[in-house]
Design a protein around this motif. Structure first.
Motif, PDB file in Angstrom:
ATOM      1  N   GLN A   1       0.843  -1.180   0.000  1.00 58.94           N
ATOM      2  CA  GLN A   1       0.000   0.000   0.000  1.00 58.94           C
ATOM      3  C   GLN A   1       0.885   1.239   0.000  1.00 58.94           C
ATOM      4  O   GLN A   1       1.647   1.457   0.945  1.00 58.94           O
ATOM      5  CB  GLN A   1      -0.935   0.007   1.211  1.00 58.94           C
ATOM      6  CG  GLN A   1      -1.969   1.097   1.172  1.00 58.94           C
ATOM      7  CD  GLN A   1      -2.949   0.990   2.319  1.00 58.94           C
ATOM      8  OE1 GLN A   1      -2.605   0.562   3.417  1.00 58.94           O
ATOM      9  NE2 GLN A   1      -4.189   1.382   2.055  1.00 58.94           N
ATOM     10  N   LEU A   2       0.786   2.013  -1.045  1.00 60.54           N
ATOM     11  CA  LEU A   2       1.622   3.189  -1.199  1.00 60.54           C
ATOM     12  C   LEU A   2       1.058   4.355  -0.393  1.00 60.54           C
ATOM     13  O   LEU A   2      -0.128   4.680  -0.494  1.00 60.54           O
ATOM     14  CB  LEU A   2       1.714   3.581  -2.671  1.00 60.54           C
ATOM     15  CG  LEU A   2       2.587   4.787  -3.001  1.00 60.54           C
ATOM     16  CD1 LEU A   2       4.057   4.464  -2.761  1.00 60.54           C
ATOM     17  CD2 LEU A   2       2.357   5.225  -4.445  1.00 60.54           C
ATOM     18  N   GLN A   3       1.920   4.983   0.372  1.00 60.99           N
ATOM     19  CA  GLN A   3       1.570   6.203   1.080  1.00 60.99           C
ATOM     20  C   GLN A   3       2.540   7.301   0.675  1.00 60.99           C
ATOM     21  O   GLN A   3       3.739   7.069   0.552  1.00 60.99           O
ATOM     22  CB  GLN A   3       1.608   5.999   2.587  1.00 60.99           C
ATOM     23  CG  GLN A   3       0.514   5.074   3.102  1.00 60.99           C
ATOM     24  CD  GLN A   3       0.505   4.976   4.604  1.00 60.99           C
ATOM     25  OE1 GLN A   3       1.542   4.755   5.221  1.00 60.99           O
ATOM     26  NE2 GLN A   3      -0.663   5.139   5.194  1.00 60.99           N
ATOM     27  N   LEU A   4       2.005   8.490   0.489  1.00 58.63           N
ATOM     28  CA  LEU A   4       2.779   9.623   0.016  1.00 58.63           C
ATOM     29  C   LEU A   4       2.743  10.739   1.042  1.00 58.63           C
ATOM     30  O   LEU A   4       1.701  11.017   1.639  1.00 58.63           O
ATOM     31  CB  LEU A   4       2.218  10.142  -1.308  1.00 58.63           C
ATOM     32  CG  LEU A   4       2.124   9.122  -2.445  1.00 58.63           C
ATOM     33  CD1 LEU A   4       1.343   9.712  -3.615  1.00 58.63           C
ATOM     34  CD2 LEU A   4       3.516   8.697  -2.891  1.00 58.63           C
ATOM     35  N   VAL A   5       3.876  11.386   1.225  1.00 55.11           N
ATOM     36  CA  VAL A   5       3.987  12.493   2.161  1.00 55.11           C
ATOM     37  C   VAL A   5       4.738  13.631   1.491  1.00 55.11           C
ATOM     38  O   VAL A   5       5.865  13.449   1.025  1.00 55.11           O
ATOM     39  CB  VAL A   5       4.710  12.084   3.452  1.00 55.11           C
ATOM     40  CG1 VAL A   5       4.817  13.282   4.390  1.00 55.11           C
ATOM     41  CG2 VAL A   5       3.971  10.947   4.136  1.00 55.11           C
ATOM     42  N   GLU A   6       4.115  14.801   1.470  1.00 58.38           N
ATOM     43  CA  GLU A   6       4.735  15.981   0.897  1.00 58.38           C
ATOM     44  C   GLU A   6       5.494  16.757   1.972  1.00 58.38           C
ATOM     45  O   GLU A   6       5.109  16.757   3.140  1.00 58.38           O
ATOM     46  CB  GLU A   6       3.683  16.905   0.265  1.00 58.38           C
ATOM     47  CG  GLU A   6       2.822  16.255  -0.802  1.00 58.38           C
ATOM     48  CD  GLU A   6       1.524  15.706  -0.255  1.00 58.38           C
ATOM     49  OE1 GLU A   6       0.584  15.504  -1.060  1.00 58.38           O
ATOM     50  OE2 GLU A   6       1.423  15.471   0.972  1.00 58.38           O
ATOM     51  N   SER A   7       6.525  17.447   1.546  1.00 59.88           N
ATOM     52  CA  SER A   7       7.263  18.315   2.440  1.00 59.88           C
ATOM     53  C   SER A   7       7.865  19.453   1.628  1.00 59.88           C
ATOM     54  O   SER A   7       7.920  19.399   0.405  1.00 59.88           O
ATOM     55  CB  SER A   7       8.358  17.557   3.197  1.00 59.88           C
ATOM     56  OG  SER A   7       9.312  17.005   2.309  1.00 59.88           O
ATOM     57  N   GLY A   8       8.318  20.481   2.319  1.00 60.61           N
ATOM     58  CA  GLY A   8       9.010  21.575   1.669  1.00 60.61           C
ATOM     59  C   GLY A   8       8.169  22.796   1.384  1.00 60.61           C
ATOM     60  O   GLY A   8       8.670  23.769   0.805  1.00 60.61           O
ATOM     61  N   GLY A   9       6.908  22.779   1.750  1.00 62.02           N
ATOM     62  CA  GLY A   9       6.064  23.929   1.520  1.00 62.02           C
ATOM     63  C   GLY A   9       6.358  25.048   2.498  1.00 62.02           C
ATOM     64  O   GLY A   9       7.197  24.933   3.391  1.00 62.02           O
ATOM     65  N   GLY A  10       5.649  26.143   2.310  1.00 61.62           N
ATOM     66  CA  GLY A  10       5.818  27.275   3.201  1.00 61.62           C
ATOM     67  C   GLY A  10       5.549  28.579   2.500  1.00 61.62           C
ATOM     68  O   GLY A  10       4.871  28.635   1.473  1.00 61.62           O
ATOM     69  N   LEU A  11       6.088  29.627   3.057  1.00 60.78           N
ATOM     70  CA  LEU A  11       5.893  30.985   2.567  1.00 60.78           C
ATOM     71  C   LEU A  11       7.097  31.439   1.760  1.00 60.78           C
ATOM     72  O   LEU A  11       8.245  31.273   2.193  1.00 60.78           O
ATOM     73  CB  LEU A  11       5.673  31.940   3.738  1.00 60.78           C
ATOM     74  CG  LEU A  11       5.574  33.430   3.420  1.00 60.78           C
ATOM     75  CD1 LEU A  11       4.331  33.718   2.583  1.00 60.78           C
ATOM     76  CD2 LEU A  11       5.568  34.239   4.702  1.00 60.78           C
ATOM     77  N   VAL A  12       6.824  32.010   0.611  1.00 61.57           N
ATOM     78  CA  VAL A  12       7.877  32.537  -0.236  1.00 61.57           C
ATOM     79  C   VAL A  12       7.388  33.831  -0.877  1.00 61.57           C
ATOM     80  O   VAL A  12       6.192  34.005  -1.109  1.00 61.57           O
ATOM     81  CB  VAL A  12       8.300  31.502  -1.303  1.00 61.57           C
ATOM     82  CG1 VAL A  12       7.151  31.221  -2.265  1.00 61.57           C
ATOM     83  CG2 VAL A  12       9.541  31.956  -2.050  1.00 61.57           C
ATOM     84  N   GLN A  13       8.308  34.728  -1.139  1.00 60.65           N
ATOM     85  CA  GLN A  13       7.951  35.985  -1.785  1.00 60.65           C
ATOM     86  C   GLN A  13       7.783  35.799  -3.285  1.00 60.65           C
ATOM     87  O   GLN A  13       8.379  34.897  -3.875  1.00 60.65           O
ATOM     88  CB  GLN A  13       9.022  37.039  -1.517  1.00 60.65           C
ATOM     89  CG  GLN A  13       9.153  37.436  -0.062  1.00 60.65           C
ATOM     90  CD  GLN A  13      10.165  38.548   0.149  1.00 60.65           C
ATOM     91  OE1 GLN A  13      10.686  39.120  -0.792  1.00 60.65           O
ATOM     92  NE2 GLN A  13      10.435  38.861   1.403  1.00 60.65           N
ATOM     93  N   PRO A  14       6.972  36.630  -3.915  1.00 56.17           N
ATOM     94  CA  PRO A  14       6.881  36.571  -5.375  1.00 56.17           C
ATOM     95  C   PRO A  14       8.251  36.674  -6.016  1.00 56.17           C
ATOM     96  O   PRO A  14       9.085  37.480  -5.605  1.00 56.17           O
ATOM     97  CB  PRO A  14       6.005  37.770  -5.722  1.00 56.17           C
ATOM     98  CG  PRO A  14       5.177  37.990  -4.503  1.00 56.17           C
ATOM     99  CD  PRO A  14       6.083  37.650  -3.338  1.00 56.17           C
ATOM    100  N   GLY A  15       8.462  35.844  -7.023  1.00 57.47           N
ATOM    101  CA  GLY A  15       9.754  35.780  -7.674  1.00 57.47           C
ATOM    102  C   GLY A  15      10.719  34.813  -7.031  1.00 57.47           C
ATOM    103  O   GLY A  15      11.771  34.517  -7.624  1.00 57.47           O
TER     104      GLY A  15
END
Length: 127
Positions: A1-15
């Motif tokens: 059973q495949l489980q996926l976990v995302e990471s690395g998101g957050g707040l960034v300025q335009p550009g």
């Protein structure tokens, strides 16, 4: 059973730039094609990018083409997002579809064939 976990998101300025990662447990990713979807408040879910099981082929939504790059190792898929715009702000989902043969992937309306989903991760683009 495949489980996926995302990471690395957050707040960034335009550009600015941000890299999302998708890791797998329960099974390896090597026979799955992976797609990143996103959904912003008040907007429909859209496919952003996909990559085949081999990593040799990929596709991008027109809205991110030239700015985002998808890549993979055996057990991790990355989405490098450059030149981010406020309209890129959304919850991003890593998704998977078992496909060891075709070496193609498509971005289609709705979920498409991608039936394994991560929990999603927030990307905010703001000054």
């Amino acid at each position: 059973q495949l489980q996926l976990v995302e990471s690395g998101g957050g707040l960034v300025q335009p550009g600015g730039s941000l890299t999302l990662s998708c890791g797998a447990s329960g099974s390896t990713m090597e026979y799955y094609r992976i797609a990143w979807f996103r959904q912003a408040p008040g907007k429909e879910r859209e496919g952003v990018s996909c990559i085949t099981s081999t990593g040799l082929n990929s596709n991008y939504a027109d809205s991110v083409k030239g700015r985002f790059t998808i890549s993979r190792t055996r057990n991790t898929v990355y989405l490098r997002m450059n030149s981010l715009k406020p309209e890129d702000a959304a919850v991003y989902y890593c998704t998977a579809d078992w496909d060891p043969i075709s070496d193609t992937c498509d971005l289609v309306p709705g979920q498409g064939p991608y039936n394994s989903w991560g929990q999603g991760i927030q990307v905010t683009v703001s000054s």
